[in-house]
Write a protein that holds these residues in place. Sequence first.
Motif, short mmCIF file in Angstrom:
data_model
loop_
_atom_site.label_atom_id
_atom_site.label_comp_id
_atom_site.label_asym_id
_atom_site.label_seq_id
_atom_site.Cartn_x
_atom_site.Cartn_y
_atom_site.Cartn_z
N TYR A 1 0.83 -1.20 0.00
CA TYR A 1 0.00 0.00 0.00
C TYR A 1 0.87 1.26 0.00
O TYR A 1 0.56 2.24 -0.69
N GLU A 2 1.94 1.25 0.78
CA GLU A 2 2.86 2.38 0.81
C GLU A 2 3.59 2.53 -0.53
O GLU A 2 3.74 3.64 -1.05
N ARG B 1 1.34 4.15 -3.14
CA ARG B 1 1.27 5.60 -2.99
C ARG B 1 2.53 6.27 -3.52
O ARG B 1 2.47 7.26 -4.25
N LEU C 1 3.01 10.17 -3.91
CA LEU C 1 2.28 10.53 -2.70
C LEU C 1 3.09 10.10 -1.49
O LEU C 1 3.97 9.24 -1.59
N LEU D 1 -6.36 7.77 1.30
CA LEU D 1 -6.97 7.55 -0.01
C LEU D 1 -8.33 6.90 0.15
O LEU D 1 -8.57 6.16 1.09
N GLU E 1 -7.27 3.54 -3.87
CA GLU E 1 -6.23 2.62 -3.43
C GLU E 1 -6.23 1.34 -4.28
O GLU E 1 -5.17 0.83 -4.63
#
Length: 88
Positions: free
Chosen positions: A32-33, A36, A41, A47, A52
């Motif tokens: 997930y990181e 982004r 981001l 989000l 996402e």
Amino acid sequence: MPLPKDEFEQLYPCDFYTAEELLESGQMYTVYEIARMLQELEPDAELEPETEDVLLDWAIPWIMTNADDLVVAEPRGEDEPGYYGLNE
């Protein structure tokens, strides 16, 4: 259905970060990181779930393509994702 290229106002090169360009040495990141960060981001940016999901569509192939340059750590708990970092 495929569309003709001339239906788009502008086309961009398909250029992705390398693992070394995206990830900091000594740090581990969730998918997930990474998703982004691939969109420039902050790793903890808030989000909408739908956004996402779209970003994950980019991040998962990026991880697979850069697998030789990455290490993986198991999730710290059953409700957490795994972590990825640079293979140094």
